[in-house]
Design an enzyme around this catalytic site. Structure first.
Site, short mmCIF file in Angstrom:
data_model
loop_
_atom_site.label_atom_id
_atom_site.label_comp_id
_atom_site.label_asym_id
_atom_site.label_seq_id
_atom_site.Cartn_x
_atom_site.Cartn_y
_atom_site.Cartn_z
N HIS A 139 34.93 44.14 41.19
CA HIS A 139 34.97 42.44 40.87
C HIS A 139 35.52 41.63 41.31
CE1 HIS A 139 32.13 43.12 37.06
NE2 HIS A 139 33.20 44.10 36.84
N VAL A 140 34.64 41.45 42.49
CA VAL A 140 36.64 40.51 43.48
C VAL A 140 34.80 39.43 44.43
CG1 VAL A 140 35.85 42.26 45.47
CG2 VAL A 140 38.40 40.67 45.16
#
Length: 328
Positions: A171-172
């Site tokens: 998640h980035v």
């Protein structure tokens, strides 16, 4: 008288060394010098023969090179000679092993958007990585999507040094590898209907996911009991902060990037996100059409996703690791 004539014809003992007259150039040399010259003649004849052999070898090499260039390949007699001697050569048997041909693309990043079925896709990737032998690189950091410049550099360095072919997932927000001198990988992602995503996140914060884990209690430790069981309709109608914050619907920064303006909803962030999607993303799927998305991934990236749709539909692995359909 005869004896005197014989002594004049043969000065010294032995027969006349020059029965046919003295050689050109003056008086004949002494006997010792003549013997040395005679002993050098075999060496001279050997050197000339060796020189001729070298010239003949050079001529053959030049002709062979000419035939190779004009004919587009080695001469037929060299091929026949190789076949006669055997197809294997010393370099074939003792040379370095051939380098592994990497598939293209060999670097893929799945910067997954939260609550868009990413847990299902990651579980599928774990099965596929064992089946197809690619390097699945995951991260245990789930709540840090915005990074400082040094954090970006460190993460890109760690990703770029991973064994290829690799698929990195976390998640980035979008990372620009080329900005820090790295090779830009191919990106993939999946999004979903914003309302469905809001509903999924609302209940996930309260009760966890389909696995029945209790980590939602750790994720929201300050949530009061009455708040935890708050009806979502009341939350929306009464404008609770949880249900009225516009950032709850944000997806654009995952495609816009790490620039501070990407966190501000507006036209600039949207246009930059669209540009990154066009230039760096192979596919951005929709969760509501997950089976079609998996089919496209299988077609576009077969060395990563070959057979993914059959695994997704197979009830056996689904019971073990995948969520029930409709709960992704």
């Amino acid at each position: 008288m005869k004896k005197k004539q014989q002594q004049q014809q043969h000065p010294g003992s032995g027969a006349d060394p020059w029965p046919h007259g003295a050689p050109l150039g003056g008086a004949p040399p002494g006997l010792g010098s003549w013997k040395r010259r005679v002993s050098l003649l075999p060496l001279l004849r050997f050197s000339l023969r060796d020189y001729g052999f070298c010239m003949a070898t050079l001529l053959v090499f030049c002709l062979g090179s000419l035939f190779y260039q004009l004919g587009g390949g080695p001469p037929r007699f060299l091929l026949d000679l190789r076949q006669y001697l055997g197809n294997s050569t010393y370099l074939d048997d003792h040379g370095p092993p051939p380098s592994k041909a990497l598939p293209f693309p060999s670097q893929v990043v799945y910067n997954r958007v939260g609550k868009c079925g990413s847990r299902t896709v990651v579980l599928l990737l774990r099965i596929l990585s064992e089946k197809h032998g690619f390097n699945l690189v995951t991260s245990d950091i789930h709540n840090k999507t915005r990074l400082t410049k040094n954090e970006q550099m460190e993460l890109i360095k760690n990703i770029s040094t991973a064994e290829q072919p690799y698929l990195f997932t976390r998640h980035v927000h979008f990372l620009n590898f080329s900005r820090f001198g790295g090779d830009q990988p191919v990106y993939i992602n999946i999004i979903r209907d914003p309302v469905n995503r809001f509903l999924s996140n609302y209940f996930f914060r309260r009760f966890g996911d389909w696995r029945g884990e209790q980590n939602h209690m750790i994720r929201t430790p300050s949530m009061r009991q009455e708040e935890r069981y708050l009806d979502i309709n009341e939350c929306i109608l009464e404008n609770y902060p949880e249900c009225s914050n516009p950032r709850l619907f944000y997806i654009i920064p995952y495609f816009c990037g790490q620039h501070p303006r990407c966190r501000e909803p507006g036209e600039w962030a949207l246009e930059r996100a669209k540009l990154n999607v066009n230039e760096n993303f192979l596919l951005v799927g929709i969760l509501e059409e997950l089976e079609d998305v998996l089919l496209l991934l299988e077609r576009f990236l077969p060395h990563y996703f070959k057979g993914v749709l059959s695994i997704y539909k197979d009830p056996e692995p689904r019971r073990q690791v995948l969520p029930p359909k409709g709960t992704e």
